[in-house]
Design an enzyme around this catalytic site. Sequence first.
Site, PDB file in Angstrom:
ATOM      1  NE  ARG A  10      -1.254   2.596   2.783  1.00 37.99           N
ATOM      2  CZ  ARG A  10      -0.722   3.722   3.228  1.00 37.99           C
ATOM      3  NH1 ARG A  10      -0.606   4.772   2.420  1.00 37.99           N
ATOM      4  NH2 ARG A  10      -0.255   3.826   4.467  1.00 37.99           N
ATOM      5  CG  ASP A  11       3.047   4.481   2.995  1.00 37.56           C
ATOM      6  OD1 ASP A  11       3.146   5.306   2.077  1.00 37.56           O
ATOM      7  OD2 ASP A  11       3.175   4.786   4.193  1.00 37.56           O
ATOM      8  CG  HIS A  38       3.669   5.026   9.196  1.00 37.65           C
ATOM      9  ND1 HIS A  38       2.946   4.027   8.566  1.00 37.65           N
ATOM     10  CD2 HIS A  38       3.983   5.912   8.211  1.00 37.65           C
ATOM     11  CE1 HIS A  38       2.840   4.309   7.282  1.00 37.65           C
ATOM     12  NE2 HIS A  38       3.455   5.450   7.040  1.00 37.65           N
ATOM     13  CG  HIS A  80       7.462   7.721   5.286  1.00 36.92           C
ATOM     14  ND1 HIS A  80       7.288   7.131   4.065  1.00 36.92           N
ATOM     15  CD2 HIS A  80       6.262   7.638   5.915  1.00 36.92           C
ATOM     16  CE1 HIS A  80       6.030   6.733   3.943  1.00 36.92           C
ATOM     17  NE2 HIS A  80       5.377   7.026   5.055  1.00 36.92           N
ATOM     18  CB  CYS A 134       3.280  10.168   1.236  1.00 33.74           C
ATOM     19  SG  CYS A 134       1.600  10.827   1.325  1.00 33.74           S
ATOM     20  CG  ASN A 155       6.464   3.185   5.540  1.00 32.09           C
ATOM     21  OD1 ASN A 155       5.717   3.038   4.582  1.00 32.09           O
ATOM     22  ND2 ASN A 155       6.131   3.836   6.606  1.00 32.09           N
TER      23      ASN A 155
HETATM   24  P1  HMG Z   1     -12.853  14.637  -3.208  1.00 30.31           P
HETATM   25  O1  HMG Z   1     -12.580  14.956  -4.629  1.00 30.31           O
HETATM   26  O2  HMG Z   1     -13.006  15.759  -2.228  1.00 30.31           O
HETATM   27  O3  HMG Z   1     -14.108  13.657  -3.060  1.00 30.31           O
HETATM   28  O4  HMG Z   1     -11.743  13.640  -2.704  1.00 30.31           O
HETATM   29  P2  HMG Z   1     -15.586  13.764  -3.500  1.00 30.31           P
HETATM   30  O5  HMG Z   1     -16.377  13.111  -2.414  1.00 30.31           O
HETATM   31  O6  HMG Z   1     -15.930  15.151  -3.944  1.00 30.31           O
HETATM   32  O7  HMG Z   1     -15.606  12.793  -4.789  1.00 30.31           O
HETATM   33  C1  HMG Z   1     -14.900  13.091  -5.965  1.00 30.31           C
HETATM   34  C2  HMG Z   1     -14.802  11.842  -6.826  1.00 30.31           C
HETATM   35  O8  HMG Z   1     -14.030  10.867  -6.142  1.00 30.31           O
HETATM   36  C3  HMG Z   1     -16.144  11.182  -7.111  1.00 30.31           C
HETATM   37  O9  HMG Z   1     -16.026  10.545  -8.385  1.00 30.31           O
HETATM   38  C4  HMG Z   1     -16.237  10.097  -6.067  1.00 30.31           C
HETATM   39  O10 HMG Z   1     -17.030   9.002  -6.463  1.00 30.31           O
HETATM   40  C5  HMG Z   1     -14.789   9.666  -5.976  1.00 30.31           C
HETATM   41  P3  HMG Z   1     -16.560  11.271  -9.731  1.00 30.31           P
HETATM   42  O11 HMG Z   1     -18.015  11.540  -9.471  1.00 30.31           O
HETATM   43  O12 HMG Z   1     -15.736  12.528  -9.870  1.00 30.31           O
HETATM   44  O13 HMG Z   1     -16.276  10.252 -10.795  1.00 30.31           O
HETATM   45  N1  HMG Z   1     -14.494   9.082  -4.661  1.00 30.31           N
HETATM   46  C6  HMG Z   1     -13.987   7.847  -4.488  1.00 30.31           C
HETATM   47  N2  HMG Z   1     -13.605   6.897  -5.346  1.00 30.31           N
HETATM   48  C7  HMG Z   1     -13.125   5.752  -4.830  1.00 30.31           C
HETATM   49  N3  HMG Z   1     -12.998   5.516  -3.502  1.00 30.31           N
HETATM   50  C8  HMG Z   1     -13.363   6.460  -2.618  1.00 30.31           C
HETATM   51  C9  HMG Z   1     -13.889   7.675  -3.101  1.00 30.31           C
HETATM   52  N4  HMG Z   1     -14.339   8.791  -2.496  1.00 30.31           N
HETATM   53  C10 HMG Z   1     -14.722   9.630  -3.468  1.00 30.31           C
HETATM   54  N5  HMG Z   1     -13.219   6.224  -1.300  1.00 30.31           N
HETATM   55  C11 HMG Z   1     -10.949  11.878  -1.244  1.00 30.31           C
HETATM   56  C12 HMG Z   1     -11.737  13.175  -1.360  1.00 30.31           C
HETATM   57  C13 HMG Z   1     -10.755  11.626   0.214  1.00 30.31           C
HETATM   58  C14 HMG Z   1     -11.748  10.758  -1.870  1.00 30.31           C
HETATM   59  C15 HMG Z   1      -9.628  12.032  -2.021  1.00 30.31           C
HETATM   60  O14 HMG Z   1      -8.978  13.208  -1.606  1.00 30.31           O
HETATM   61  C16 HMG Z   1      -8.702  10.860  -1.789  1.00 30.31           C
HETATM   62  O15 HMG Z   1      -8.938   9.771  -2.303  1.00 30.31           O
HETATM   63  N6  HMG Z   1      -7.629  11.041  -1.022  1.00 30.31           N
HETATM   64  C17 HMG Z   1      -6.696   9.955  -0.674  1.00 30.31           C
HETATM   65  C18 HMG Z   1      -5.304  10.356  -0.936  1.00 30.31           C
HETATM   66  C19 HMG Z   1      -4.376   9.209  -0.579  1.00 30.31           C
HETATM   67  O16 HMG Z   1      -4.663   8.057  -0.808  1.00 30.31           O
HETATM   68  N7  HMG Z   1      -3.192   9.560  -0.020  1.00 30.31           N
HETATM   69  C20 HMG Z   1      -2.179   8.600   0.328  1.00 30.31           C
HETATM   70  C21 HMG Z   1      -2.532   7.804   1.533  1.00 30.31           C
HETATM   71  S1  HMG Z   1      -2.219   8.646   3.091  1.00 30.31           S
HETATM   72  C22 HMG Z   1      -0.582   8.268   3.471  1.00 30.31           C
HETATM   73  O17 HMG Z   1       0.094   7.687   2.682  1.00 30.31           O
HETATM   74  C23 HMG Z   1      -0.036   8.608   4.846  1.00 30.31           C
HETATM   75  C24 HMG Z   1       0.138   7.385   5.751  1.00 30.31           C
HETATM   76  O18 HMG Z   1       0.998   6.422   5.143  1.00 30.31           O
HETATM   77  C25 HMG Z   1       0.740   7.807   7.104  1.00 30.31           C
HETATM   78  C26 HMG Z   1       2.004   8.648   7.004  1.00 30.31           C
HETATM   79  O19 HMG Z   1       2.938   8.277   6.272  1.00 30.31           O
HETATM   80  O20 HMG Z   1       2.050   9.658   7.695  1.00 30.31           O
HETATM   81  C27 HMG Z   1      -1.201   6.695   6.023  1.00 30.31           C
HETATM   82 MG    MG Z   2       3.158   6.572   5.151  1.00 28.30          MG
END
Ligand code: HMG
Ligand code: MG
Length: 323
Positions: A20-21, A212, A214, A245, A254
Amino acid sequence: MSHTHENRDDKVSLVEMGPRDGLQNEAATLPLAQRLALIARLAESGLQRIEVGAFVSPKKVPQMADSAALFNALPRRGPTRYAALVPNLQGLQTAIAARADEIGLFTACSDGFTRANIGISVEESLVRFAPLVQEARSLGIKVRGYLSTVIACPFDGPTRPKRVAALAERLLDLGCHEISLGDTIGVGTPGTVAPMLDAVLHEIPAGRLAVHFHDTYGQGLANLLPALERGIRTIDCSVAGLGGCPYAPGASGNVASEEVVYLLHGLGMSTGVDLDQLAATGQWVSELLGRPNGSRVGQALHGRGRRLAQEREQRALGSHHAS
Ligand code: HMG
Ligand code: MG
């Protein structure tokens, strides 16, 4: 009450982040069959918690797009539990349908990062999460709470340790079983990680925490020591140091799983992981992605394996010539 006390338990639980990450930030997107093969190999090497995918917007993170199909095809034999990262209700519903064993909700200590990552503020994210945690728990699905930018934010600068402690406590109060403390951009050193952990451990027992880290500045392994000294026994890591990320500019993966296993075994602690098998998987996936192996331990073991094979070959040739 302070929960800072020495934990004499020598067992450490690793949470593997590579699929995933790791893969979410690799330039090459692995096809489903290869993601599945990676997960199967990681489980076989003894890893019992693997975060395998994310139900996030495929427009934002195309590498995770077919996570539902992936969950449906997972080998469900054995003790390994498979987790999914979820940002909202749509993601939770997909995760439930896909039979995720555990979900991870994610927010951060800083609004700058949270807005870049999920489009809302930290406070808004906590409001959003409350019913999601209830829904998941009512179905018996454990919820992990990720807290990013625990040392610093790429947009908002340094994070105060007390802020980390307060937010970790709020995530726990929502019903998360565990809080994973993320140094998202890998800028911490034991000099900043230790006071952050002390502040959090003042509010939360070590058994409910994971770290966690990095490895952007090469401090990931060093930062594990203050966590271990303080009794934390759950560590997130990524095979071959895959990833980063996409919403934290310049972040790298990580701390590599191979490094963590080598360190822990060296300290006389147990992980249940077969290091040679894990390192072979790290080398294999690095070659699939066409990138150098991001684990020093992996590189060393791979080099040793090649030397041994060459020696065997030379001996075989020698005996052939002698006969
Ligand atoms: P948004 O654009 O504000 O969402 O995104 P929305 O509700 O307005 O929807 C927009 C479109 O996205 C729509 O589709 C929804 O259906 C779709 P359209 O009508 O345009 O075709 N949508 C989705 N599709 C699939 N699955 C969903 C979903 N939700 C809405 N769950 C949202 C808001 C949160 C969805 C977006 O900003 C997003 O997906 N963000 C995730 C980003 C991400 O994955 N970042 C990396 C992970 S975090 C990380 O790595 C840190 C961590 O490792 C810890 C650390 O290292 O510190 C965990
Ligand atoms: Mg991370």
